[in-house]
Every structure is written in C-alpha cells, then in structure tokens.
Motif scaffolding. Structure first.
Motif, PDB file in Angstrom:
ATOM      1  N   ALA A 169      33.733  27.024  35.519  1.00 37.02           N
ATOM      2  CA  ALA A 169      34.406  25.724  35.542  1.00 37.02           C
ATOM      3  C   ALA A 169      33.483  24.533  35.262  1.00 37.02           C
ATOM      4  CB  ALA A 169      35.139  25.537  36.865  1.00 37.02           C
ATOM      5  N   LEU A 173      34.473  22.886  31.655  1.00 36.06           N
ATOM      6  CA  LEU A 173      35.199  21.617  31.729  1.00 36.06           C
ATOM      7  C   LEU A 173      34.375  20.478  31.140  1.00 36.06           C
ATOM      8  CD1 LEU A 173      36.843  21.926  35.265  1.00 36.06           C
ATOM      9  CD2 LEU A 173      37.943  22.194  33.032  1.00 36.06           C
ATOM     10  N   ARG A 201      39.991  33.769  33.253  1.00 36.03           N
ATOM     11  CA  ARG A 201      39.604  32.547  33.955  1.00 36.03           C
ATOM     12  C   ARG A 201      39.222  31.449  32.955  1.00 36.03           C
ATOM     13  NH1 ARG A 201      40.040  28.561  37.325  1.00 36.03           N
ATOM     14  NH2 ARG A 201      38.119  27.871  38.339  1.00 36.03           N
ATOM     15  N   ARG A 202      38.480  31.785  31.918  1.00 35.80           N
ATOM     16  CA  ARG A 202      38.089  30.788  30.913  1.00 35.80           C
ATOM     17  C   ARG A 202      39.309  30.286  30.150  1.00 35.80           C
ATOM     18  NH1 ARG A 202      32.625  34.009  28.756  1.00 35.80           N
ATOM     19  NH2 ARG A 202      31.740  34.229  30.854  1.00 35.80           N
ATOM     20  N   GLU A 204      42.374  30.123  31.312  1.00 34.48           N
ATOM     21  CA  GLU A 204      43.133  29.253  32.222  1.00 34.48           C
ATOM     22  C   GLU A 204      42.512  27.862  32.293  1.00 34.48           C
ATOM     23  OE1 GLU A 204      43.001  31.485  35.798  1.00 34.48           O
ATOM     24  OE2 GLU A 204      44.681  32.811  35.259  1.00 34.48           O
ATOM     25  N   LEU A 205      41.186  27.805  32.325  1.00 37.79           N
ATOM     26  CA  LEU A 205      40.511  26.503  32.366  1.00 37.79           C
ATOM     27  C   LEU A 205      40.795  25.710  31.101  1.00 37.79           C
ATOM     28  CD1 LEU A 205      37.097  27.629  33.869  1.00 37.79           C
ATOM     29  CD2 LEU A 205      38.705  26.048  34.943  1.00 37.79           C
ATOM     30  N   TRP A 206      40.737  26.383  29.943  1.00 36.47           N
ATOM     31  CA  TRP A 206      41.036  25.712  28.677  1.00 36.47           C
ATOM     32  C   TRP A 206      42.477  25.198  28.662  1.00 36.47           C
ATOM     33  CZ3 TRP A 206      44.758  27.644  25.250  1.00 36.47           C
ATOM     34  CH2 TRP A 206      44.870  26.938  24.045  1.00 36.47           C
ATOM     35  N   THR A 208      44.577  24.586  31.180  1.00 38.59           N
ATOM     36  CA  THR A 208      44.812  23.524  32.164  1.00 38.59           C
ATOM     37  C   THR A 208      44.231  22.200  31.691  1.00 38.59           C
ATOM     38  OG1 THR A 208      44.823  25.111  33.987  1.00 38.59           O
ATOM     39  CG2 THR A 208      44.394  22.810  34.546  1.00 38.59           C
ATOM     40  N   PHE A 209      43.032  22.252  31.123  1.00 34.34           N
ATOM     41  CA  PHE A 209      42.402  21.020  30.624  1.00 34.34           C
ATOM     42  C   PHE A 209      43.262  20.395  29.534  1.00 34.34           C
ATOM     43  CE2 PHE A 209      39.824  18.702  27.618  1.00 34.34           C
ATOM     44  CZ  PHE A 209      39.063  17.874  28.428  1.00 34.34           C
TER      45      PHE A 209
END
Length: 361
Positions: A169, A173, A201-202, A204-206, A208-209
């Motif tokens: 994260a 981010l 996980r990566r 999901e971060l992309w 969500t951002f």
C-alpha cells in the motif's frame, strides 16, 4: 598400510580418551552446556580440534529434539521475488546456526504440497516456509503437521499460519498518486495471476485508488509475473486501448515486458505512456528508460520469515513485525501525459512500427 582402508571418524569416546575425561563431559562441551570448569573445557576443545571431531547431526537431534533445519516448499523459483526471499532466508538461518532444506513443487496442488511437507518432515526439519498461493493453502487439511510451525509467503495467511509478506500500500499508492498528479486520467493495470493473494491485493489498491480519484476502472489484463506475459499483455493493451496514458504493472518483469511491447510498436516511454513496476529488481535501474517502481525488501521478507519460525520454536524471544513496508522509487519511465491530441495508434502489430511517433505533442 591398506590403501583401501576407510578412515574412521573420531568418536566422542576417542575425544574423551585423549582429553582424559568422561564421554559425558565431552558431550557437555560439544553441546555447550554448563558444569564444566574452564581448564577441562579447554582440554576437551583441544582434543576435538586435534582429532577433527564432527558432531553427528542425527545424534544431536536425538539429544536436543532439534534438527536446526528450516524446510522451504517453493512453488516457483523462476520469478524474481521468491529467489530474493530465499536468499534472505539462507542468510538468516546461517546467522542462527540453522540450515535450509528446499523442496520444489512439481505442481501447485494439495497433494503435491502435502507430499513436499511430508518429505521435509521425514528428512528432519523444525519448521516450514510455504511458498504457495493462498487459495491452495485454503484447500489444505489442518493442521498440516501437528506441532510444526509454518509461515506462508503469499500475503494473507490465516489463523493457522501467519503471512510473511510486504505491505504494497504505501509504495503503490504513492506511485499512483504521482501518476495522477502528473495529470494522467487513463491508468491501466497489468495484474498478476488471479489465484495470487499478492496480485489480488495490488489489484484492489489500484481499483480503489482509481475509484476514489474518479478515474476509469478498466478491467486489468492478467499476467503470470513474467516479462514474456508482460509483453503479450502489453501487445493486447496497445492494440485495443489507445486511450491509455499510464500503466501500473504487477511487477518489474511485467513492466519491462510492456516497455518492450511499446518499443516494438513505436510507442515511446514515457512520452506516450508512463510505466510503473513493482519490486525494484536490480535491472530496473539500468533499463532504458530507468524504471520507476515500488520497492519492497524481499530479502528482508525472507529474513523475517525465518525469525518468525525461530520465535515460534522458542529460539528467539520476539516475533518480527509484519508486513515489511514498501516505498515508491521515481526514475525515468514516468512523465506528464501529452498536452495535444495524438493520432490514433495503428492496429498493425507486431512487427510494424506505429509511425515515427504514436502521439504528436
């Protein structure tokens, strides 16, 4: 003298006779136990050295209940990350007087993992690192082996096995914020394998951002972590998505494969498309252009995995902190998007450049 006579290794009784002590005293010195005076200990040590005595690992394990060995089940050693983590494990076990026993998987199946763990336990290990995907771990029977400490190297873990991984994260981010602050509105993701918790996980971060920034969330293309798959996915992306101005890749190998696809298509990095990788492998800093990426210390992940197991075994008093943090490394593969309309990219691919410039500026 018989030239074929086999030299017999020195025994504890041999050392005891030379030092003039009992075999029990030699055992105390060999196993670094108390209740031996300094002069006697020195005499025994001299005898051990003179006779070239070597401890019998099987006898030591019977006496101490420990094999001083950590087993590693590896699903792949072709990806950069697992190799670096293994390097960290090797370094850490040596620091504590342990060794590694490596058991590669023939195939990522429940049966193969069970067989690998059984093989390691049968050969004598105190604990096991499992380099397998979370979905596969979820299908495994519990406990894997009663009383056997285990850590999993895929980012989720469970109540049964802690996860040994980094936190993507902070770095990821920061990388995406950098791209958005440059003015990119069309960020795409070349994702890792769908059965990988790390890749999930990566992704999901992309996603969500992009959602929080009001950017388009376009379904990522999936890779297998390799440069070849990055090239293939990049080829498809450049054919079908001319709006893309920035790509966040699953790892550096995928990113560099995508850069190769851009070069073959006459698409300039970073003038036409910005690229960010993940891992900060050694060749990221010598690529053309030098690759902006997310750095996480995979050797440290491996070192902490060993320390976690040694803590679970009661050897170390404190457990390591999880996860290992990441950070963004800015280099040359990112730039602001073009300020003037570009020509439509050609679909003639591969082998035919898309013109001297795929975008006018």
């Amino acid at each position: 003298m018989n030239p074929h006579r086999v030299h017999r290794a020195a025994s504890m009784a041999d050392v005891a006779r030379r030092a003039g002590v009992s075999a029990q005293t030699v055992s105390r010195v060999v196993n670094d136990r108390p209740h031996v005076d300094a002069a006697t200990r020195a005499r025994v040590l001299e005898a051990l050295e003179a006779l070239g005595y070597r401890r019998n690992p099987a006898a030591v394990s019977l006496a101490t209940g420990s094999y001083r060995t950590i087993g590693v089940v590896a699903s792949t050693l072709t990806a950069h990350g697992p190799v670096l983590a293994l390097d960290g494990m090797t370094e850490e076990v040596a620091r504590h007087g342990y060794s590694l026993a490596l058991c590669p998987l023939r195939a990522p199946t429940v049966a193969a993992v069970s067989e690998a763990v059984a093989s390691l336990v049968g050969s004598g290990v105190d604990a096991v690192v499992l380099g397998v995907e979370t979905e596969l771990m979820q299908a495994m029977p519990r406990p894997l082996v009663p009383g056997l400490p285990v850590v999993v190297m895929d980012g989720e873990g469970s109540t049964e096995e802690p996860a040994a991984d980094s936190d993507p994260a902070p770095g990821l981010l920061a990388a995406m914020a950098h791209l958005a602050d440059l003015g990119h509105r069309q960020l795409r993701h070349l994702a890792g394998p769908s059965d990988s918790a790390t890749a999930r996980r990566r992704r999901e971060l992309w996603s969500t951002f992009c959602t929080e920034r009001g950017l388009d969330v376009v379904e990522p293309l999936v890779t297998d972590w390799s440069a070849a798959s990055g090239f293939s996915a990049g080829t498809a992306l450049l054919r079908t998505d001319p709006d893309v101005t920035a790509v966040v890749a699953a790892n550096d190998q995928v990113a560099l494969g995508f850069v190769r696809a851009c070069a073959d298509a006459g698409v300039r990095v970073p003038d036409d498309v910005s690229v960010v990788g993940f891992d900060d492998v050694e060749y990221a800093d010598v690529a053309v252009p030098r690759l902006s990426t997310v750095r996480h210390d995979l050797r440290e992940v491996g070192r902490r995995a060993v320390r976690q197991l040694l803590h679970d075994l009661g050897v170390l008093p404190e457990a390591p902190q999880w996860p290992v943090p990441s950070e963004f490394v800015l280099r040359e593969s990112t730039a602001p998007p073009a300020t003037r309309p570009r020509q439509q990219w050609s679909n003639s691919y591969p082998g035919t450049p898309r013109g001297s410039s795929s975008r006018s500026r």
